[in-house]
Scaffold this active site. Structure first.
Site, PDB file in Angstrom:
ATOM      1  N   PHE A 138       1.062  30.604   2.844  1.00  0.00           N
ATOM      2  CA  PHE A 138       1.778  29.486   3.420  1.00  0.00           C
ATOM      3  C   PHE A 138       0.609  28.623   4.120  1.00  0.00           C
ATOM      4  O   PHE A 138      -0.157  28.937   5.066  1.00  0.00           O
ATOM      5  CB  PHE A 138       2.746  29.547   4.331  1.00  0.00           C
ATOM      6  CG  PHE A 138       3.344  28.180   4.848  1.00  0.00           C
ATOM      7  CD1 PHE A 138       4.695  27.572   4.056  1.00  0.00           C
ATOM      8  CD2 PHE A 138       3.003  27.716   6.215  1.00  0.00           C
ATOM      9  CE1 PHE A 138       5.171  26.355   4.358  1.00  0.00           C
ATOM     10  CE2 PHE A 138       3.630  26.297   6.357  1.00  0.00           C
ATOM     11  CZ  PHE A 138       4.692  25.836   5.528  1.00  0.00           C
ATOM     12  N   ASP A 222      -7.724  29.771   6.629  1.00  0.00           N
ATOM     13  CA  ASP A 222      -6.518  28.769   7.498  1.00  0.00           C
ATOM     14  C   ASP A 222      -6.162  29.700   8.366  1.00  0.00           C
ATOM     15  O   ASP A 222      -5.588  30.729   8.333  1.00  0.00           O
ATOM     16  CB  ASP A 222      -5.472  28.898   6.302  1.00  0.00           C
ATOM     17  CG  ASP A 222      -4.288  27.967   6.929  1.00  0.00           C
ATOM     18  OD1 ASP A 222      -4.346  27.702   8.302  1.00  0.00           O
ATOM     19  OD2 ASP A 222      -3.240  27.797   6.076  1.00  0.00           O
ATOM     20  N   LYS A 251      -1.918  23.430  15.454  1.00  0.00           N
ATOM     21  CA  LYS A 251      -0.939  24.004  16.265  1.00  0.00           C
ATOM     22  C   LYS A 251      -1.690  24.189  17.822  1.00  0.00           C
ATOM     23  O   LYS A 251      -1.281  23.262  18.432  1.00  0.00           O
ATOM     24  CB  LYS A 251      -0.603  25.549  15.646  1.00  0.00           C
ATOM     25  CG  LYS A 251       0.293  25.434  14.479  1.00  0.00           C
ATOM     26  CD  LYS A 251       0.769  26.931  14.218  1.00  0.00           C
ATOM     27  CE  LYS A 251       1.686  26.721  12.866  1.00  0.00           C
ATOM     28  NZ  LYS A 251       3.096  25.990  13.112  1.00  0.00           N
TER      29      LYS A 251
END
Length: 399
Positions: A138, A222, A251
């Protein structure tokens, strides 16, 4: 604002792309949040690994208040002191050093978009036309980041997506079969968070580094979910001995203030030229001041070391419960996944919420736990109590 009132207003005002919210949260403090009806919850999801310092941390509150009172936004025509400070800090803590460069965006998906452009620039003599990603990965929901995402159900309604992107199995054999000198880049999550907190196979990342180097491809990691101390080091790759060519972050950087970043290492830092990418809001003074405050507090308070403690403590708590529903505990530090023996993750997450505990079911057979990095003994005991009662509820219902 009571629950019936806000739900009706929400359904009329908000786009239908998201599911119905569980509750309306009104305030937070530390590892707890309260809804508009006064109910209190232990937040062990932290805004999906965002709120590293928990809620309303005084360091973040003070930094944002001070910055918004002086200079909140200036566009990318100008630099600002907090922007430069955060870029230099990121070069240091990632290990990119003097050869590293930083691009600021507003989110993880935007950081991935910048990384896709970086990969496209790594064409060599024009033969490098392929980008590799992993099945069940993802990377975001924008068209570019969705093209990388290895979940067919998320991509299906929006195809055709970007050409030239291939999804491979997360095995060394698949990696070796796919990699050659036509690959511009390979994107890898060190831990697949949205897949249920799945660890990579032993030696996978090291082999990816070797093959990328041999073929002139970029290794792009990532760490949007795994970064910023969550796994017990600043970044998960730092536990592997591998150095990437580029790293995407978001985040936890600014504790809830939207920000993302692409950091390049070595020769990859020379690929972007002026005018090839940009962002109006990216790296503005407000977001970068928040980032400096959060990262500075993580260092000052020893919260990276606490992430190791969180992982060890939660492992011990879950294993001591000895429930037949739990088959394994995955992940590192303060990012854990519980594998379940039955497809009841949604029901277990709902039961936990009913008992005042916020966790998450990324799929039918996995529970994700990602608490703030500030938690201590009191929160561990509260988690033990609430999670045990949630498991008992599910076990009782199954009978």
């Amino acid at each position: 604002m009571d629950t019936e009132n806000w739900r009706e207003r929400y359904s009329k005002a908000m786009m239908g792309s998201l599911g119905s919210p569980l509750v309306m949260l009104e305030r937070g403090e530390g590892a707890h949040v309260w809804d508009v009806d006064g109910n209190r919850y232990l937040d062990f999801l932290a805004g999906i690994a965002v709120n590293a310092l928990g809620h309303a941390h005084p360091v973040l509150v003070e930094a944002v208040s001070r910055q918004v009172a002086t200079l909140a936004h200036v566009s990318n025509y100008f630099a600002s002191p907090p922007q430069l400070e955060l870029a230099e800090r990121l070069r240091r803590i990632t290990g990119a050093g003097d050869a590293g460069r930083v691009f600021f965006a507003n989110s993880g998906a935007e950081a991935i978009e910048a990384a896709i452009k970086l990969a496209r620039l790594n064409r060599g003599d024009g033969r490098r036309t392929r980008i590799l990603s992993l099945i069940n990965s993802f990377h975001g929901r924008t068209m570019g980041s969705l093209s990388l995402t290895g979940k067919i159900a998320l991509r299906r309604d929006f195809e055709p997506l970007l050409p030239g992107i291939e999804h491979i199995d997360t095995t060394i054999a698949a990696l070796e079969a796919a990699m050659d000198d036509t690959v511009a880049a390979i994107f890898i999550e060190p831990i697949k968070g949205e897949a249920g907190v799945l660890d990579l196979p032993e030696g996978f990342l090291q082999r990816a580094r070797e093959l990328a180097t041999e073929n002139g491809a970029l290794l792009i990691l990532d760490e949007i979910q795994t970064g910023v101390g969550r796994t017990g080091t600043w970044f998960a790759f730092q536990q592997t001995g591998v150095l990437p060519d580029a790293l995407t972050l978001a985040k936890g950087i600014a504790g809830g203030v939207p920000i993302g970043a692409l950091i390049t290492f070595g020769a990859a830092s020379d690929l972007f030229q002026p005018g090839q990418h940009g962002s109006t809001f990216g790296g503005n003074p407000l977001a970068t001041a928040a980032g400096n405050a959060v990262l500075g507090e993580i260092e000052r308070a020893g919260l990276i070391e606490n992430a190791w403690r969180i992982g060890a403590k939660l492992h011990a708590i879950v294993e001591a419960i000895d429930s037949p529903l739990i088959s394994e505990v995955r992940g590192q530090g303060a990012l854990l996944g519980l594998g379940l023996t039955q497809p009841v993750a949604g029901a277990l997450s709902a039961a936990a919420f009913a008992h005042g505990l916020i966790i998450n079911a990324p799929n039918d057979s996995s529970i994700r736990i990602a608490p703030p990095l500030i938690i201590g003994d009191a929160e561990f005991e509260e988690f033990r109590d609430k999670f045990t009662r949630a498991l008992q509820t599910i076990t009782s219902d199954a009978k």
